[in-house]
Design an enzyme around this catalytic site. Structure first.
Site, PDB file in Angstrom:
ATOM      1  N   ARG A   1     -12.017  -6.539  -4.579  1.00 18.56           N
ATOM      2  CA  ARG A   1     -11.368  -6.951  -3.265  1.00 18.56           C
ATOM      3  C   ARG A   1     -12.797  -7.361  -2.565  1.00 18.56           C
ATOM      4  O   ARG A   1     -13.860  -6.486  -2.870  1.00 18.56           O
ATOM      5  CB  ARG A   1     -10.763  -6.078  -2.828  1.00 18.56           C
ATOM      6  CG  ARG A   1      -9.107  -5.551  -2.973  1.00 18.56           C
ATOM      7  CD  ARG A   1      -8.735  -4.634  -1.627  1.00 18.56           C
ATOM      8  NE  ARG A   1      -8.981  -3.807  -1.700  1.00 18.56           N
ATOM      9  CZ  ARG A   1      -8.926  -3.383  -0.369  1.00 18.56           C
ATOM     10  NH1 ARG A   1      -7.481  -3.519   0.279  1.00 18.56           N
ATOM     11  NH2 ARG A   1      -9.702  -1.603   0.126  1.00 18.56           N
TER      12      ARG A   1
ATOM     13  N   PHE B   1       0.720  -0.917  -0.074  1.00 16.03           N
ATOM     14  CA  PHE B   1      -0.147  -0.398  -0.185  1.00 16.03           C
ATOM     15  C   PHE B   1       0.986   1.205   0.004  1.00 16.03           C
ATOM     16  O   PHE B   1       1.876   2.024   1.109  1.00 16.03           O
ATOM     17  CB  PHE B   1      -0.692  -0.144   1.776  1.00 16.03           C
ATOM     18  CG  PHE B   1      -1.450   1.024   1.141  1.00 16.03           C
ATOM     19  CD1 PHE B   1      -2.984   1.526  -0.246  1.00 16.03           C
ATOM     20  CD2 PHE B   1      -1.656   2.443   1.726  1.00 16.03           C
ATOM     21  CE1 PHE B   1      -4.037   1.665   0.030  1.00 16.03           C
ATOM     22  CE2 PHE B   1      -2.642   3.196   1.911  1.00 16.03           C
ATOM     23  CZ  PHE B   1      -3.788   3.153   0.405  1.00 16.03           C
TER      24      PHE B   1
ATOM     25  N   TYR C   1      -9.172   0.655  11.632  1.00 19.34           N
ATOM     26  CA  TYR C   1     -10.399   0.915  10.896  1.00 19.34           C
ATOM     27  C   TYR C   1     -10.724   0.517  10.159  1.00 19.34           C
ATOM     28  O   TYR C   1     -12.136   0.148   9.227  1.00 19.34           O
ATOM     29  CB  TYR C   1     -10.300   2.633  10.260  1.00 19.34           C
ATOM     30  CG  TYR C   1      -9.448   2.378   9.697  1.00 19.34           C
ATOM     31  CD1 TYR C   1     -10.045   2.736   8.329  1.00 19.34           C
ATOM     32  CD2 TYR C   1      -8.632   3.680   9.873  1.00 19.34           C
ATOM     33  CE1 TYR C   1      -8.503   2.625   7.451  1.00 19.34           C
ATOM     34  CE2 TYR C   1      -7.861   4.214   8.995  1.00 19.34           C
ATOM     35  CZ  TYR C   1      -7.576   4.057   7.941  1.00 19.34           C
ATOM     36  OH  TYR C   1      -6.268   4.071   7.394  1.00 19.34           O
ATOM     37  N   LYS C   2     -10.158  -0.613   9.521  1.00 20.29           N
ATOM     38  CA  LYS C   2     -10.274  -2.241   9.077  1.00 20.29           C
ATOM     39  C   LYS C   2     -11.089  -3.116  10.439  1.00 20.29           C
ATOM     40  O   LYS C   2     -12.002  -3.070  10.891  1.00 20.29           O
ATOM     41  CB  LYS C   2      -8.906  -2.288   8.564  1.00 20.29           C
ATOM     42  CG  LYS C   2      -8.413  -1.790   7.748  1.00 20.29           C
ATOM     43  CD  LYS C   2      -7.136  -2.066   7.287  1.00 20.29           C
ATOM     44  CE  LYS C   2      -7.144  -0.879   5.860  1.00 20.29           C
ATOM     45  NZ  LYS C   2      -7.644  -0.555   5.057  1.00 20.29           N
TER      46      LYS C   2
ATOM     47  N   ASP D   1       4.053  -4.275   9.120  1.00 20.41           N
ATOM     48  CA  ASP D   1       2.607  -3.451   8.646  1.00 20.41           C
ATOM     49  C   ASP D   1       1.598  -4.085   8.965  1.00 20.41           C
ATOM     50  O   ASP D   1       1.162  -5.529   8.294  1.00 20.41           O
ATOM     51  CB  ASP D   1       2.751  -2.108   7.112  1.00 20.41           C
ATOM     52  CG  ASP D   1       1.315  -1.832   7.647  1.00 20.41           C
ATOM     53  OD1 ASP D   1       0.230  -1.294   7.842  1.00 20.41           O
ATOM     54  OD2 ASP D   1       1.256  -1.184   6.279  1.00 20.41           O
TER      55      ASP D   1
END
Lengths: 413, 413
Positions: free
Chosen positions: A372, A127, A223-224, A198
């Site tokens: 996704r 990312f 927040y995931k 990460d």
């Protein structure tokens, strides 16, 4: 060949040891939300928490809330809770700032541990914010460091005694591929590298054992899979053995040894608090605790087991029900090497995903051709897998995705 | 000598052109809140906004809220609104991250404009996070720069052709003293310095005219006079003429020229967006807009006029009613040189402030001996000044502050 049907999945839901959690979330009956890997769903209790922080704490107690409602301790309290989800000890994790800023801090701190080395190793397909942050840091430091990009199959060959810091995302944001944290950490540390993980797509998605893997530092997102709310604060882990030596340069007053003495000169806080910068967005952070608390009630082993089952069934159903539509699995086939999402590549991925979303299956698109689908075991049901594939099949069979409207939209993250 | 009484102040309230604003805030009838310079009061509409963001946006629209509710545009939209309060143009201000991080960005960007110079000039008695951030940056850059600290009366003498960046807080956090932004900016720019203004205690407290003063950069806070909520995001201003050249190093994906292409390499966004790092705490940021919107409805000239009157009456009443209790005015006597707060020094300042708070006058204490009282014209009434001094007088006359309990507490910010 399987002989799945809707009843089969409904039966799995009835037997699901995590089934009670779905009712803790706000979810539509019409939609199938498979984007919890980007923004987790809203825990019902988050609304009451937001109301409490705004009306009772801010509104009524005003400035006194910093002490009375322990606002100052939120980063430590949330950090200690997150620690339990990622195999860290107390006082090794703090919840603060955004992911990118924590990458910047971790890389800086990592370089401070290896002043004689000049190479930072990253996965190029990571990312991009991680890469961008390192590029900003390297430019700022006068290009005295070199960034080496390697892909998964090149990683071990790229790890050597020149490398100061290896920074890798355990679960790839696009494909969901899981790296072997223990093996890579060991291999890199044998060559003297500092290893930073990460965990953006790991925390709350699968069991993580940072200290079991002897990781040096880590960062991640709430927040995931932790359902902390939009843009809720990130976290950073620094192994106890590095605290006090691995220092970060964004030295704000919350990271001072004695913030309330208002001294002129910075003195680093001992321990993990040095990773703090300044005042945090309290409403967002307080709300994030609700999602973290929910995750702590679940068994991470049950999460992983259900996650693997959900992704496996989805892949099998796509293969059997949508075989003629040109989807190619972009995630690992081996469930042990797969996170909690499934990526499918398709040359018309963008309009297909828009049409699929309109059909009530909320996934997302990642350039150039990836669809996704995230499977969040706390609130995704087995029957959702069946229903999602049924709807995707309809979109493909009817070719609704060919409508020009689906090529005109903006990408949704 | 004056002959004030309660009725006099009640009459002023009836004539106050800003009187309607008080009803927009949640405030107790029993308490007098004089700490809006630290944490502004809660606008009543903030609760509905928090509910909307959590339940309707996050809860219902989930990931689609990024587009549907313009979450991605919040930093720009709030920045453009703040710009109108501080004399900046559209696309010159962005609302993001915390104050300290924005100081770090501004100083870094300022140094990038003056690569041949080595000195950063700060006020040593400034709120320390600004100094700490610069100290962290200087250490990170290998101590190739020198930090010079000067106090107000030493400033002009310290500004010379060696100085790359002058970073000053317009309104001093302790004393409320206002620096002459136009004169200092001109003086420093004539010597080739980049001038950065910290507006934490200015924005929403008095008229600020950044472009009228030809300021280079500025940063500031939204949770004090803008009533944005606890820890609500800060802002940063970069004058148009510097955008694209003055670059900051915390290069996250929100500051990329094309964030959604997920390119491997960073390309700076043109314009003010380069000052962005990564994903922001959306609940905190959305709620902050409520306070900013309220401030935009008020006339900044009326704010300043009432602010000066409130602080002036407070000083006069302390002088007349509390003359024998040893308070010394630590703020400028001249109302033109005073922000929207009054600082009194007293050798027993800490326990006195604790007792005053218990008597229902909420100010705060700043080491070593400062009692701070903030006067926020949107919601502070003239009669509050009268009542506050009456209560302070009682605390002093009865010596309630001598109770041991008031020496045992933690400092409240």
């Amino acid at each position: 060949m399987h002989s799945y049907n809707k009843a089969f999945f409904e039966q799995l839901d009835r037997q699901d040891p995590l089934r009670r959690f779905r009712d803790e979330f706000v979810l539509s009956e019409d939609e199938i939300y498979l984007d919890g890997n980007s923004l987790g769903a809203q825990p019902k209790a988050a609304l009451a928490k937001a109301q409490e922080v705004v009306a009772e704490q801010w509104g009524t107690d005003l400035i006194r809330s910093w002490n009375r409602h322990h606002w100052f301790q939120l980063p430590q309290r949330l950090g200690d809770k997150i620690a339990r989800l990622i195999g860290a000890d107390q006082d090794e994790v703090i919840c603060t700032d955004g992911t990118g800023l924590n990458v910047y801090k971790a890389i800086s701190a990592g370089l401070s541990l290896r002043p004689e080395r000049r190479v930072i190793l990253l996965e190029g397909s990571n990312f991009p914010t991680d890469n961008y942050m390192v590029q900003g840091l390297v430019a700022q430091l006068g290009h005295r460091h070199e960034i080496r990009f390697a892909e998964e199959d090149e990683l071990l060959a790229a790890i050597n005694e020149e490398v100061a810091v290896v920074c890798l995302t355990q679960v790839h944001y696009k494909t969901g591929r899981v790296l072997d944290m223990a093996a890579i950490t060991r291999y890199a540390q044998e060559r003297g590298c500092v290893v930073i993980w990460d965990l953006c797509h790991s925390a709350g998605a699968l069991p993580v054992d940072l200290n079991g893997c002897h990781a040096d530092m880590a960062i991640g997102c709430t927040y995931k899979y932790l359902n902390g709310g939009p843009g809720s604060p990130a976290f950073i882990f620094v192994a106890k053995r590095h605290q006090g030596a691995a220092l970060q340069p964004l030295t704000g007053w919350w990271g001072h040894a004695a913030p309330f003495t208002f001294e002129r000169d910075y003195r680093p806080a001992p321990g993990i608090n040095q990773m703090l910068t300044g005042t945090q967005g309290i409403i967002s952070m307080a709300v994030a605790e609700v999602g973290i608390d929910l995750m702590l009630e679940a068994s991470m082993e049950q999460i992983r087991e259900k996650s693997q089952a959900l992704t496996q069934y989805f892949i099998e159903l796509i293969n059997s029900e949508c075989a003629e539509y040109g989807f190619v699995l972009a995630s690992p086939e081996d469930k042990e090497r797969r996170g909690s999402q499934v990526a499918l590549s398709h040359e018309h991925g963008y309009p297909i995903m828009q049409a699929v979303i309109d059909a009530g299956v909320i996934g997302d698109f990642r350039a150039p051709d990836i669809l996704r689908f995230g499977f969040t075991p706390l609130y995704t049901r087995y029957v959702d897998v069946w229903n999602a594939v049924s709807r995707i099949k309809k979109v493909m069979a009817r070719e609704t995705w060919r409508s020009p409207v689906y090529n005109q939209r903006h990408a949704v993250t």
